[in-house]
Design an enzyme around this catalytic site. Sequence first.
Site, PDB file in Angstrom:
ATOM      1  N   SER A 233       0.863  -1.191   0.000  1.00  0.00           N
ATOM      2  CA  SER A 233       0.000   0.000   0.000  1.00  0.00           C
ATOM      3  C   SER A 233       0.894   1.234   0.000  1.00  0.00           C
ATOM      4  O   SER A 233       2.086   1.140   0.299  1.00  0.00           O
ATOM      5  CB  SER A 233      -0.819   0.020   1.286  1.00  0.00           C
ATOM      6  OG  SER A 233       0.053   0.212   2.395  1.00  0.00           O
ATOM      7  N   ASP A 234       0.341   2.400  -0.328  1.00  0.00           N
ATOM      8  CA  ASP A 234       1.054   3.606   0.078  1.00  0.00           C
ATOM      9  C   ASP A 234       0.838   3.700   1.583  1.00  0.00           C
ATOM     10  O   ASP A 234      -0.021   3.013   2.149  1.00  0.00           O
ATOM     11  CB  ASP A 234       0.560   4.852  -0.659  1.00  0.00           C
ATOM     12  CG  ASP A 234       1.598   5.969  -0.585  1.00  0.00           C
ATOM     13  OD1 ASP A 234       2.499   5.886   0.275  1.00  0.00           O
ATOM     14  OD2 ASP A 234       1.534   6.924  -1.381  1.00  0.00           O
ATOM     15  N   TRP A 235       1.629   4.522   2.232  1.00  0.00           N
ATOM     16  CA  TRP A 235       1.609   4.522   3.701  1.00  0.00           C
ATOM     17  C   TRP A 235       0.272   5.085   4.212  1.00  0.00           C
ATOM     18  O   TRP A 235       0.085   6.277   4.345  1.00  0.00           O
ATOM     19  CB  TRP A 235       2.825   5.283   4.227  1.00  0.00           C
ATOM     20  CG  TRP A 235       4.037   4.410   4.459  1.00  0.00           C
ATOM     21  CD1 TRP A 235       4.799   4.391   5.593  1.00  0.00           C
ATOM     22  CD2 TRP A 235       4.634   3.426   3.587  1.00  0.00           C
ATOM     23  NE1 TRP A 235       5.812   3.441   5.476  1.00  0.00           N
ATOM     24  CE2 TRP A 235       5.733   2.840   4.269  1.00  0.00           C
ATOM     25  CE3 TRP A 235       4.336   2.939   2.313  1.00  0.00           C
ATOM     26  CZ2 TRP A 235       6.528   1.833   3.714  1.00  0.00           C
ATOM     27  CZ3 TRP A 235       5.136   1.940   1.755  1.00  0.00           C
ATOM     28  CH2 TRP A 235       6.197   1.404   2.455  1.00  0.00           C
ATOM     29  N   GLY A 236      -0.671   4.170   4.427  1.00  0.00           N
ATOM     30  CA  GLY A 236      -1.990   4.582   4.899  1.00  0.00           C
ATOM     31  C   GLY A 236      -3.030   4.610   3.805  1.00  0.00           C
ATOM     32  O   GLY A 236      -4.066   5.259   3.956  1.00  0.00           O
TER      33      GLY A 236
END
Length: 644
Positions: A233-236
């Site tokens: 994922s992207d961070w979050g």
Amino acid sequence: MMTNEQLSALIDELTIDEKIAMVHGATLFYTTPVERLGIPQFCFSDGPMGVRPEYQSSDWYLKGFTDDYVSYCMSNSALASTFNRSLAEEAGEIIGEETRGRKKDMILGPGINIQRTPICGRNFEYMSEDPYVSGEMAEYYIKGVQKHDVSACVKHYALNNQEEERNIVDTYVSRRALMEIYLPGFRKAVKQGKALGIMGSYNKFEGTYCSHHPYLIDEILRKSWGFDKLMVSDWGSIHDTTEAGNAGIDVDMRVTNDFDDYPFADPLKEAVASGAVSMEALNEKIAHILTTMDALHMFDYKKLAKVNPIFAPLGEDENGKKIKRKHGRYNATSSGKKLLKAAEESIVLLKNEAGLLPLKQKKIKKFVIIGDNANRQHALGGGSAEIKALYEITPLLGIKMLLGGNTEVVYEPGYYNYVIGNAWGHDANGQGGGLNPFHQPTQNEIDILNQRYLASAKKACKDADAVLFIGGLNHDHDVEGADRKSMTLPEDQDEIIEELLNVRPDMMVAMMAGSPVDMHKWADRVKTLLYFSYNGMQGGMALARVLFGKVNPSGKMPYTLPKVLGDAPAHKLGEYPGTDKTVHYNEDIFVGYRYYDAFQVDPLFAFGHGESYTDFTFGDLTLTKTACEKNDIDGDISVTVTVP
Ligand code: BGC
């Protein structure tokens, strides 16, 4: 390479808790190892201009170490302006070697989102407005990185074309534009570049977060392109355990330190227990992670062989030799030389109408250099792309290093740059975190300083043999998490350039920026104009060598430079930044040069523009299309010209 039998056997060994531990962050950049089986933790690192400095494991503060200085490679937009695949591969090799040297497994780059609007804050991290250039450069960058037993991570999949509301914006784009403009770079990175990693984006597409998107992830990436390695994922960027748990995204990383509450931590365990996410779906994620680890030779093979003899062959190559993961290194002395060449090739000569360039060293006794970017270092800025550079040669330093003692080099700031440090607000030792600790001058103080600086610059350049203005943007503007408000140059640079041109009509201008800036007010008055992006540790020396003809400029614009922002297709035909958290890409496939060409809008400088010091003519242009199979979108067209 792991056989299916070995893979299923290894998955069978894992408990549910171990599986859950492998699919989410246990610190900001690491997952948890399964030590009893010889499965290590997986370590991610930004990317894409080199290996990011070390952070605290659960706080966004730099550790402030002295051993995490690295080669500062160029930004992706700079690399793309070389239009040179071998240089992309070479830069990738340096980054890959240093990623491994710093004990990381995946470098979070390259960034290849299409530069849809000139003001996107992350354009500097992306290659181009053109899918072909983006894809070609990405392919070779990835091949370079992955020679070193580490993985590249092509990001951000997909449609992360603006930073404004990036966490929520819902993007609507036709399937044709998706396939022809926004996805081909990713497709090439996966299919030709054989990327082992891909990152989901924050934004939504047609109402669903891209990091959970069944069509983008399962249909296109996994089924159609056959990507069977690690998607992070992207961070979050994961918001829903069930949706993402059932989609083909594997690892959940975030910016917060409530690690057990991550959607792929305790909530995923519960979802598997309740049947909302099947064990099969979880096992598929584990399979992607394990096969990526296998490709990177990450396992403790001795331990693994003890668990079950079926795993013993994994520790040997096809000739029966023991596999040893490459160790990498960082700051090799050879890297500086390679990065110098890449930086040289990325500098774009937009015009040289009076033939002032190349400058003749012997004739220049006094050289006046004006502007903040002559004397600014950029490495530790821009957001997650920040680098603690082993060194960074500014233009002023490069010019002085090259000219030596017989020329007087005078530096004049020209204007006061009142935003100090990067907008993410920390210094190289991790201090400051958040607020800018420096005194913010009042507008009155700024005006007084600006008047002084301008008067001093005017005075200095009167009797100079050459005058060069080096302005543009910096990472207070080319930065993650925010777009620029306009294309206008900051700090009243337009006015200052015009004032200086009144004194020295022969003043040369160099713009350093990771995205287009508006130059229409004075571009006609300037006879000598250069453009380049953040060019890495050797950037200033590369500029000096271009200016003094040690090297012939060969960079080309990887994006169009429009006259004004309103001319850009995303703004003219499409929506930007959208309304009610929704954006429609009504310009469709008319992105970048496709629009300026089809709609006959003159840009200030076209995509691909870039001059050299050599005059030549060409003629007899012919185009030949190679036969391509039905449905093959990769057919080639050859262009032949005669250069007499
Ligand atoms: C960025 C990513 C980056 C990640 C990890 C996010 O904010 O969008 O590009 O790789 O953080 O630092």
